[in-house]
Design a protein around this motif. Structure first.
Motif, short mmCIF file in Angstrom:
data_model
loop_
_atom_site.label_atom_id
_atom_site.label_comp_id
_atom_site.label_asym_id
_atom_site.label_seq_id
_atom_site.Cartn_x
_atom_site.Cartn_y
_atom_site.Cartn_z
N HIS A 276 0.83 -1.21 0.00
CA HIS A 276 0.00 0.00 0.00
C HIS A 276 0.87 1.27 0.00
O HIS A 276 0.52 2.25 -0.64
N LEU A 277 1.98 1.22 0.69
CA LEU A 277 2.89 2.36 0.68
C LEU A 277 3.48 2.57 -0.71
O LEU A 277 3.56 3.69 -1.20
N ARG A 278 3.86 1.49 -1.36
CA ARG A 278 4.41 1.57 -2.73
C ARG A 278 3.37 2.18 -3.67
O ARG A 278 3.69 3.02 -4.50
N TYR A 279 2.12 1.75 -3.56
CA TYR A 279 1.03 2.31 -4.38
C TYR A 279 0.94 3.82 -4.17
O TYR A 279 0.89 4.59 -5.13
N GLN A 280 0.93 4.26 -2.93
CA GLN A 280 0.79 5.69 -2.67
C GLN A 280 1.98 6.49 -3.19
O GLN A 280 1.81 7.57 -3.76
N LEU A 281 3.18 5.96 -3.03
CA LEU A 281 4.37 6.68 -3.48
C LEU A 281 4.50 6.69 -5.00
O LEU A 281 5.03 7.63 -5.58
N GLU A 282 4.01 5.65 -5.66
CA GLU A 282 4.12 5.58 -7.12
C GLU A 282 2.99 6.32 -7.83
O GLU A 282 3.21 6.98 -8.84
N TYR A 283 1.79 6.25 -7.30
CA TYR A 283 0.63 6.80 -8.01
C TYR A 283 0.09 8.11 -7.45
O TYR A 283 -0.30 8.99 -8.21
N ASN A 284 0.01 8.25 -6.16
CA ASN A 284 -0.65 9.42 -5.58
C ASN A 284 0.37 10.52 -5.30
O ASN A 284 0.69 10.84 -4.15
N THR A 285 0.85 11.13 -6.38
CA THR A 285 1.96 12.08 -6.29
C THR A 285 1.56 13.52 -6.60
O THR A 285 2.42 14.40 -6.58
N ARG A 286 0.30 13.77 -6.92
CA ARG A 286 -0.15 15.16 -7.18
C ARG A 286 -0.71 15.73 -5.88
O ARG A 286 -1.77 15.34 -5.43
N GLN A 287 -0.02 16.63 -5.29
CA GLN A 287 -0.45 17.21 -4.03
C GLN A 287 -1.30 18.45 -4.27
O GLN A 287 -0.94 19.31 -5.06
N ARG A 288 -2.44 18.51 -3.63
CA ARG A 288 -3.33 19.68 -3.69
C ARG A 288 -3.43 20.28 -2.30
O ARG A 288 -3.56 19.57 -1.32
N SER A 289 -3.39 21.60 -2.25
CA SER A 289 -3.42 22.28 -0.96
C SER A 289 -4.79 22.25 -0.32
O SER A 289 -4.89 22.38 0.89
#
Length: 130
Positions: free
Chosen positions: A104-117
């Motif tokens: 699950h950590l690998r998924y988040q680091l690979e895919y969820n990389t667009r940060q919105r404020s």
């Protein structure tokens, strides 16, 4: 545009190929916001020909969760905590958050990389011009 696009704060899925996330119902989601979407294309000519007189229907199955900026929803203004396929209530009981194992950590680091404020517009009310 139909109004101000308010976005929850957090990490959204990067743009690009997300087929890997759509292959099975699991806890790895495509996270997107207002005004965004997922485009799905396929070539129907590659499908087997139908017998004479037959027609083909297409069925799109989606398995996911929706979270909006409802003032009464748990964690309404943040992407996290991410949902998961479980019978646990949401928000999760203490210590039962989204899994933090290596997959699950690998998924988040690979895919969820667009940060919105999550900076909210001055009002969520939209005034249509006459």
């Amino acid at each position: 545009m139909s109004g101000p696009y308010a976005r929850a704060a957090g990490n959204y899925t990067r743009y690009g190929d997300v087929r890997q996330l759509l292959q099975q119902a699991d806890d790895r989601f495509v996270v997107f916001s207002s005004g965004e979407g997922v485009k799905l294309d396929f070539d129907p000519l590659k499908l087997r020909a139908l017998p004479a007189g037959w027609v083909r229907d297409y069925f799109f199955y989606a398995n996911g969760f929706e979270k909006d900026l409802d003032f009464y929803a748990a964690h309404a203004f943040t992407v996290e905590p991410l949902p998961r396929h479980t019978l646990l209530p949401y928000p999760y009981p203490e210590g039962k958050d989204y899994p933090d194992d290596s997959e699950h950590l690998r998924y988040q680091l690979e895919y969820n990389t667009r940060q919105r404020s999550g900076r909210m517009p001055s009002t969520l009310r939209y005034h249509y011009a006459p």
